[in-house]
Motif scaffolding. Structure first.
Motif, PDB file in Angstrom:
ATOM      1  N   GLN A 150       0.858  -1.165   0.000  1.00 47.34           N
ATOM      2  CA  GLN A 150       0.000   0.000   0.000  1.00 47.34           C
ATOM      3  C   GLN A 150       0.905   1.228   0.000  1.00 47.34           C
ATOM      4  O   GLN A 150       2.114   1.111   0.168  1.00 47.34           O
ATOM      5  CB  GLN A 150      -0.925   0.013   1.221  1.00 47.34           C
ATOM      6  N   MET A 151       0.334   2.405  -0.195  1.00 47.15           N
ATOM      7  CA  MET A 151       1.187   3.584  -0.250  1.00 47.15           C
ATOM      8  C   MET A 151       1.848   3.852   1.101  1.00 47.15           C
ATOM      9  O   MET A 151       2.986   4.300   1.161  1.00 47.15           O
ATOM     10  CB  MET A 151       0.391   4.802  -0.713  1.00 47.15           C
ATOM     11  N   ASN A 248       0.487  11.797  -6.259  1.00 44.33           N
ATOM     12  CA  ASN A 248      -0.403  11.523  -5.126  1.00 44.33           C
ATOM     13  C   ASN A 248      -0.802  12.804  -4.404  1.00 44.33           C
ATOM     14  O   ASN A 248      -1.292  12.758  -3.278  1.00 44.33           O
ATOM     15  CB  ASN A 248       0.237  10.534  -4.143  1.00 44.33           C
ATOM     16  N   ASP A 277      -4.936   9.814  -3.045  1.00 44.41           N
ATOM     17  CA  ASP A 277      -4.838   8.540  -3.752  1.00 44.41           C
ATOM     18  C   ASP A 277      -3.785   8.615  -4.848  1.00 44.41           C
ATOM     19  O   ASP A 277      -3.643   9.645  -5.533  1.00 44.41           O
ATOM     20  CB  ASP A 277      -6.192   8.159  -4.348  1.00 44.41           C
ATOM     21  N   GLN A 312      -5.575   4.813  -7.855  1.00 41.53           N
ATOM     22  CA  GLN A 312      -5.727   3.647  -6.973  1.00 41.53           C
ATOM     23  C   GLN A 312      -6.479   4.070  -5.713  1.00 41.53           C
ATOM     24  O   GLN A 312      -5.893   4.613  -4.775  1.00 41.53           O
ATOM     25  CB  GLN A 312      -4.350   3.054  -6.666  1.00 41.53           C
ATOM     26  N   THR A 315      -6.015   4.938  -1.384  1.00 38.41           N
ATOM     27  CA  THR A 315      -4.631   4.730  -0.949  1.00 38.41           C
ATOM     28  C   THR A 315      -4.077   5.893  -0.128  1.00 38.41           C
ATOM     29  O   THR A 315      -2.993   5.787   0.428  1.00 38.41           O
ATOM     30  CB  THR A 315      -3.703   4.496  -2.154  1.00 38.41           C
ATOM     31  N   TYR A 348      -5.199   3.886   7.282  1.00 41.03           N
ATOM     32  CA  TYR A 348      -4.994   3.802   5.835  1.00 41.03           C
ATOM     33  C   TYR A 348      -5.288   2.385   5.341  1.00 41.03           C
ATOM     34  O   TYR A 348      -5.207   1.410   6.082  1.00 41.03           O
ATOM     35  CB  TYR A 348      -3.581   4.239   5.424  1.00 41.03           C
ATOM     36  N   TYR A 351      -4.047  -1.752   0.390  1.00 42.59           N
ATOM     37  CA  TYR A 351      -4.591  -1.729  -0.957  1.00 42.59           C
ATOM     38  C   TYR A 351      -4.629  -3.110  -1.610  1.00 42.59           C
ATOM     39  O   TYR A 351      -5.586  -3.449  -2.316  1.00 42.59           O
ATOM     40  CB  TYR A 351      -3.787  -0.757  -1.821  1.00 42.59           C
ATOM     41  N   ILE A 788       0.580  -2.516  -4.836  1.00 44.43           N
ATOM     42  CA  ILE A 788       0.190  -1.218  -5.367  1.00 44.43           C
ATOM     43  C   ILE A 788       1.120  -0.855  -6.525  1.00 44.43           C
ATOM     44  O   ILE A 788       2.326  -1.121  -6.476  1.00 44.43           O
ATOM     45  CB  ILE A 788       0.237  -0.139  -4.262  1.00 44.43           C
TER      46      ILE A 788
END
Length: 803
Positions: A150-151, A248, A277, A312, A315, A348, A351, A788
């Motif tokens: 994930q981010m 982002n 995101d 995405q 995120t 968070y 993802y 991701i």
């Protein structure tokens, strides 16, 4: 008004003392050199340049001869009155040979004396790279591969090993705790890149100095040290940074302030980052796009079309980092350093779990990590000179850490939300000593004690009624993990061209876990488990530099990792339809490694650095199918799941080759390149051989840099080889939702490359601008094993103002 008065008084004081100050800069770059030693011929007077390269010469007379010395630069002598424009320029020594590292023994050593490969990243190079997180800092080292689920993440891989087989330290304090898992970790993002003064990445085992977990490498982060005044005037320094990124919509603000007196110094740092995101690239596998996602409104889940399938969703997250440090130097050879660190993220999404499908529908309505919080308080006392028969230098560190994390997930159109919360309290104590045994030999030794206690709770919440009820927790609540260790290391340097280093460590680990609470749900065949085990590890290596052209290094080592609470007691869904359960029959895993390196330096114009290595990991702790009370399947979170457990069920062989090259066309123009080849296999107890899960594909980067006065430009390409289906580990082959599909509809990791450009310009000593245009051709790609997709074309702009 009081603050304005203070600043005005400060400016008057600085102005009155300006004529007694000199600035020490690096030749050709004009960058300040901190830590340069300045002394007279008899060494009866001395001072040191501060973080801005400034030193006060009031203690020297105008006609006195002074010497300026720094380990990374060619020394020089000057008459005080002859220093033109109150500025001294030092010329760097041969590339990298005399770089100083700390992580190899806890005390400063020349890099040429270390038989292992150590990558060093300083604050200047980190600021130029403009990293969004500390995971990006490691990736920029060139030898660390970063995976992201994930981010809000970043899991390092070094030489085919990852997660709890790598060790992280912050200012000498071990960050690994009792629940560091074998799956991908995101703890590194808790470290604020703006506060890092220096990062050292040791490639290969570091168990002699650092104990359990340091099998594949050690990532040592050293944060900024408060700067003292070294004069009767107040020293004040501050920085304000603002940054924005397009991929982002990152919005970051940072402030740090340093107040220095003669014996006391205070450093305060605050950073805030908000990420939206993440948008992926336009050109690449269609398998990565996000065509739809789950939206919940009024308690009702629905699948909605994504307005932009390259975004995405969801995120985004935000993060706050705080650092407060205090330094007290009662004497030149004594220092007391207090550090307080706190970081927290928002909630968070994980993802990679949100893009899984169950038949034709998205499986999860939500799968979130709760705020990831980390607090550390540490006190370090250092004495750098002593007449004791036991030591010349001594450093003692006591630290307390608190880690908090949680997970919340709910299936689509289900009302039950499963919540699991974990916290770890960690106490550690280290004492490290150094003793010079004659002119040719140095002796290092130390003691360490670590205690971790794990708090873990599980509950199920009905999202419509708000009613909660307990359920199985991720870990045995109240369990503890302890480690006691002693180590010694010897450095023998018979001549300036040859160095031999060897060391040994004994580590004893104890675990106590009580499964009484979880037995209400799992019916384990045991209620408690205890592990009481010890391990000897050793290392021996040599560095030989017969001339300025050739350097050779050879190192053999053993390392180990003792089981932790995550290994013996975890309960979690490892993948759709599988559940990992506790196993009380675990032993440590041991690694035996060999590394050989060659460095060629042709007149400091063409530099080649090569290394090859081999690691054998025995008693490898791996996740395998298991039986619980004779059953191969149980119901977990409402789903029939295959039972698995961590077991000593394999041995691993890892090998690789690393190549680094630098060409200095002129003082201003350089070409740098690095490439990594990693291979290996994991052999089960049944003789079946499988690819390694954390062996990254071949990867590298090539940089063309131009630097002159106030301007730096770096044009570079990053590249990654393909990893076909048959080279994926079985656990990765089952994750078709994160990979592209080949012609046979099998998951694989495609090759990729990006073209990038970054630049930095100093408008003045106070204002600088750093701008990066990454992934210029807008490639759509995922680094190996990442859930991701990486950012598409991304413009990052940072403005820095020095107060």
């Amino acid at each position: 008004m009081r603050f304005l008065f203070l600043i005005s008084a400060f400016l008057l004081v600085v102005g009155s003392g300006q004529s007694q100050n000199i600035k020490i800069l690096e030749e050709s770059t004009n960058l300040p050199i901190s830590g340069a030693a300045i002394y007279n011929a008899s060494k009866s007077k001395s001072t040191t340049s501060d973080i801005d390269g400034v030193a006060n010469l009031s203690r020297f007379s105008v006609d006195e001869l002074i010497f300026i010395e720094h380990l990374l630069y060619i020394s020089g002598s000057y008459i005080v009155s002859d220093i033109t424009n109150r500025t001294v320029y030092l010329k760097p020594k041969i590339e990298g040979l005399d770089e100083i590292v700390v992580s190899a023994s806890k005390f400063q050593q020349s890099k040429r004396d270390i038989p292992q490969k150590i990558i060093n990243l300083n604050a200047k190079s980190i600021a130029f790279a403009n990293p969004q997180t500390s995971a990006d800092v490691l990736e920029n080292s060139g030898n660390v591969f970063i995976q992201k689920s994930q981010m809000g993440g970043g899991s390092p891989m070094i030489r085919g090993l990852s997660t709890n087989r790598l060790l992280m330290t912050v200012d000498g304090v071990r960050m690994n705790n009792a629940i560091f898992r074998g799956g991908n970790l995101q703890n590194v993002i808790s470290i604020d890149p703006f506060t890092i003064q220096n990062t050292e990445v040791t490639l290969g085992a570091g168990s002699v100095v650092y104990g359990s977990d340091a099998i594949g490498g050690v990532m040592s982060f050293y944060t900024q040290t408060p700067q003292l005044s070294y004069s009767d005037s107040l020293y004040f320094k501050g920085h304000v940074v603002g940054r924005y990124a397009t991929a982002n919509k990152e919005k970051t603000g940072h402030l740090d302030l340093n107040f220095g007196l003669k014996k006391w110094a205070f450093l305060t740092s605050v950073s805030y980052t908000d990420f939206d995101d993440l948008r992926m690239g336009s050109h690449g596998p269609i398998d990565y796009i996000r065509p739809e996602y789950v939206h919940t409104s009024g308690g009702v889940d629905s699948v909605v079309q994504n307005e932009n399938d390259q975004v995405q969703t969801p995120t985004g997250y935000d993060q706050i980092n705080f650092l407060q440090k205090v330094r007290y130097e009662p004497k030149e050879d004594w220092s007391f350093d207090l550090g307080l660190y706190y970081t927290t993220t928002s909630e968070y999404s994980r993802y990679d779990r949100l893009i899984r499908y169950k038949k034709e529908n998205l499986r999860s309505a939500e799968w979130n990590y709760g705020p990831q919080r980390w607090f550390m308080g540490n006190l370090q006392v250092t004495k750098l000179s002593s007449n004791s028969n036991l030591y010349d230098k001594i450093q003692s560190t006591v630290a307390y850490q608190n880690f908090q994390e949680s997970r919340m997930d709910r299936d689509f159109n289900k009302t039950d939300r499963t919540i699991r919360e974990e916290a770890v309290d960690a106490i550690s104590f280290n004492i490290d000593l150094e003793k010079q045994l004659g002119k040719r030999m140095e002796f290092f030794y130390g003691l360490e004690y670590i205690y971790n206690q794990v708090i873990s709770n599980g509950m199920i919440e009905d999202v419509q009624t708000g009613i909660t009820m307990p359920t199985v927790s991720r870990y045995p609540n109240g369990s503890d993990w302890q480690s006691v260790a002693a180590y010694t290391s010897l450095k023998f340097k018979p001549n300036p061209k040859f160095v031999l280093q060897t060391g040994v460590r004994y580590n004893h680990v104890m675990i106590n876990a009580d499964f009484t609470e979880n037995n209400a749900y799992l019916e384990l065949p045991f209620t408690t488990t205890k592990i009481n085990t010890g391990a000897f590890t050793g290392t021996a290596g040599a560095n030989w530099n017969p001339n300025q052209t050739l350097g050779l290094r050879l190192n053999v080592s053993s390392a180990f990792r003792a089981p932790n609470i995550d290994d013996i007691g975890k309960v979690f869904d490892s993948e759709p339809g599988s559940v990992v359960v506790p196993n009380d029959d675990l032993k440590p895993e041991y690694a035996y490694g060999l590394e050989f390196g060659v460095k060629l330096n042709f007149e400091n114009v063409f530099i080649l650095d090569m290394a090859t290595y081999y690691t054998h990991l025995d008693n490898t702790l791996v996740r395998r199918d298991f039986r619980l009370n004779g059953a191969s399947e149980i119901v977990y979170d409402g789903e029939m799941s295959t039972v698995q457990a961590i077991q000593n069920a394999a041995e691993s062989r890892i090998y690789g080759f690393e190549l680094g090259m630098q060409v200095n066309f002129t003082k201003a123009l350089k070409l740098k390149s690095h490439y990594n080849i990693i291979g290996g296999e994991e052999e089960g107890n049944n003789g079946e051989k499988k690819p390694l899960r954390h062996a990254a594909p071949q990867f590298g980067a090539t940089h063309l840099l131009w630097q002159n006065n106030r301007l730096q430009i770096d044009g570079f390409v990053k590249y990654n080889a393909e990893l076909p289906y048959h080279q994926l580990a079985p656990s990765e082959q089952n994750k078709d939702y994160i990979y592209a599909l080949d012609g046979n509809s099998n998951p694989y990791s495609p090759s990729w490359y990006t073209l990038n450009l970054r630049t930095q310009y100093e408008f003045s000593d106070a204002i600088s601008l750093t701008a990066s245009l990454e992934n210029i051709t807008d490639q759509r790609y995922k680094p190996y094993s990442s859930g991701i997709a990486a950012p598409g074309r991304n413009l990052i702009v940072a403005l820095k103002y020095t107060l």
